[in-house]
Design an enzyme around this catalytic site. Structure first.
Site, mmCIF file in Angstrom:
data_model
loop_
_atom_site.group_PDB
_atom_site.id
_atom_site.type_symbol
_atom_site.label_atom_id
_atom_site.label_comp_id
_atom_site.label_asym_id
_atom_site.label_seq_id
_atom_site.Cartn_x
_atom_site.Cartn_y
_atom_site.Cartn_z
ATOM 1 N N GLY A 1 32.011 50.161 44.238
ATOM 2 C CA GLY A 1 30.820 49.332 44.440
ATOM 3 C C GLY A 1 30.658 48.155 43.495
ATOM 4 O O GLY A 1 29.541 47.669 43.316
ATOM 5 N N SER A 2 31.770 47.650 42.927
ATOM 6 C CA SER A 2 31.597 46.494 42.030
ATOM 7 C C SER A 2 31.156 45.257 42.811
ATOM 8 O O SER A 2 30.340 44.471 42.326
ATOM 9 C CB SER A 2 32.878 46.213 41.233
ATOM 10 N N ASN B 1 33.237 40.757 55.886
ATOM 11 C CA ASN B 1 33.998 41.694 55.062
ATOM 12 C C ASN B 1 34.784 40.913 54.021
ATOM 13 O O ASN B 1 35.107 39.741 54.223
ATOM 14 C CB ASN B 1 34.975 42.470 55.955
ATOM 15 N N HIS C 1 38.415 41.162 51.781
ATOM 16 C CA HIS C 1 39.677 41.894 51.750
ATOM 17 C C HIS C 1 40.536 41.327 50.613
ATOM 18 O O HIS C 1 40.618 40.112 50.450
ATOM 19 C CB HIS C 1 40.394 41.741 53.094
ATOM 20 N N LYS D 1 32.239 58.310 66.622
ATOM 21 C CA LYS D 1 31.898 57.127 65.823
ATOM 22 C C LYS D 1 30.577 56.524 66.321
ATOM 23 O O LYS D 1 29.742 56.082 65.539
ATOM 24 C CB LYS D 1 33.021 56.087 65.934
ATOM 25 N N MET E 1 35.618 51.376 53.814
ATOM 26 C CA MET E 1 36.964 51.621 54.316
ATOM 27 C C MET E 1 36.950 52.295 55.686
ATOM 28 O O MET E 1 37.501 53.385 55.875
ATOM 29 C CB MET E 1 37.755 52.446 53.291
ATOM 30 N N ARG E 2 36.317 51.625 56.647
ATOM 31 C CA ARG E 2 36.145 52.213 57.968
ATOM 32 C C ARG E 2 36.049 51.069 58.971
ATOM 33 O O ARG E 2 35.444 50.028 58.658
ATOM 34 C CB ARG E 2 34.837 53.007 57.933
ATOM 35 N N ILE F 1 34.548 49.112 61.987
ATOM 36 C CA ILE F 1 33.222 49.061 62.618
ATOM 37 C C ILE F 1 33.393 49.203 64.134
ATOM 38 O O ILE F 1 34.270 48.592 64.740
ATOM 39 C CB ILE F 1 32.522 47.718 62.283
HETATM 40 C C1 GAR Z 1 37.684 45.520 47.096
HETATM 41 O O1 GAR Z 1 38.854 45.075 46.456
HETATM 42 C C2 GAR Z 1 37.677 45.118 48.548
HETATM 43 O O2 GAR Z 1 38.280 43.878 48.781
HETATM 44 C C3 GAR Z 1 38.483 46.227 49.169
HETATM 45 O O3 GAR Z 1 38.016 47.381 48.522
HETATM 46 C C4 GAR Z 1 37.685 47.055 47.174
HETATM 47 C C5 GAR Z 1 36.333 47.634 46.846
HETATM 48 O O4 GAR Z 1 36.017 47.453 45.499
HETATM 49 N N1 GAR Z 1 38.296 46.277 50.592
HETATM 50 C C6 GAR Z 1 39.275 46.496 51.461
HETATM 51 O O5 GAR Z 1 40.415 46.750 51.132
HETATM 52 C C7 GAR Z 1 38.852 46.391 52.931
HETATM 53 N N2 GAR Z 1 39.972 46.412 53.791
HETATM 54 P P1 GAR Z 1 34.547 47.694 44.987
HETATM 55 O O6 GAR Z 1 34.102 49.048 45.563
HETATM 56 O O7 GAR Z 1 34.628 47.750 43.498
HETATM 57 O O8 GAR Z 1 33.672 46.587 45.474
#
Ligand code: GAR
Length: 189
Positions: free
Chosen positions: A15-16, A110, A112, A68, A93-94, A96
């Site tokens: 969740g950063s 989103n 990535h 879902k 990580m799911r 939609i």
């Molecule tokens: C982030 O790096 C985000 O880009 C990635 O998960 C991480 C979550 O970090 N998302 C994906 O890979 C989506 N396909 P966080 O929980 O610290 O924000």
């Protein structure tokens, strides 16, 4: 009456990005209010961050629902209750599904951790490191039915010629927070 957009942030883990965006909203750097955090991993660290920032949390176990669609209907009900206008995925990580996509067409974004269309899916940073790229990056995009394949809104490149995953991850995350906030500011202000 406030003209702030009511947004939901969906997250699965640390969740950063959630915290960076929520703080930017609370400090009026984005013209939005985070009215709910949706988490598909009860107890994930993002839920602690949300509670600290006094943002309501909806924690769900997707496997407890027959489909879902059933899972997303519960989320949709909560989003409607909180009058959510826009959805921000931040490490959710799911994929939609139709229930949310039909209700929030072009209103879900989103982030990535790669320069899409390179390295979609899980562990994009690891995929890019294994491939041996020298320019990493991050992408903010609209969400559609595809995996990390919707229309690109913004990107940032991160040149890196080392092999230290931890160092690279820290660089990627720092860049994500800056890019996500500036992108949301232009989309929502
Ligand atoms: C982030 O790096 C985000 O880009 C990635 O998960 C991480 C979550 O970090 N998302 C994906 O890979 C989506 N396909 P966080 O929980 O610290 O924000």
């Amino acid at each position: 009456m406030s003209d702030k957009k009511k947004i939901a942030i969906f997250a699965s883990g640390n969740g950063s990005n959630f915290e960076a965006i929520a703080r930017a909203c609370q400090q009026d750097r984005i013209n939005a209010e985070v009215v709910i955090c949706v988490c598909d991993h009860p107890g994930a660290y993002v839920t602690e961050r949300a509670k600290r920032l006094e943002i309501p949390v909806l924690e769900l176990r997707p496997k407890s629902y027959p489909s879902k669609a059933d899972y997303e209907k519960v989320i949709l009900e909560a989003l409607k209750k909180h009058e959510v206008e826009f959805i921000v995925l931040a490490g959710y990580m799911r994929i939609i599904g139709d229930v949310l996509l039909n209700e929030y067409t072009n209103k879900i974004v989103n982030i990535h951790p790669s320069l899409l269309p390179a390295f979609p899916g899980v562990d994009a940073i690891g995929q890019a490191l294994n491939y041996g790229v020298k320019v990493f990056g991050v992408t903010v995009h609209f969400v559609d039915h595809t995996l990390d394949g919707g229309k690109i809104i913004s990107q940032a490149a991160i040149p890196y010629d080392g092999n230290d995953r931890e160092e690279l991850e820290a660089m990627v995350h720092a860049r994500e927070h800056v890019l996500y906030i500036s992108t949301l500011r232009s989309l929502l202000n």
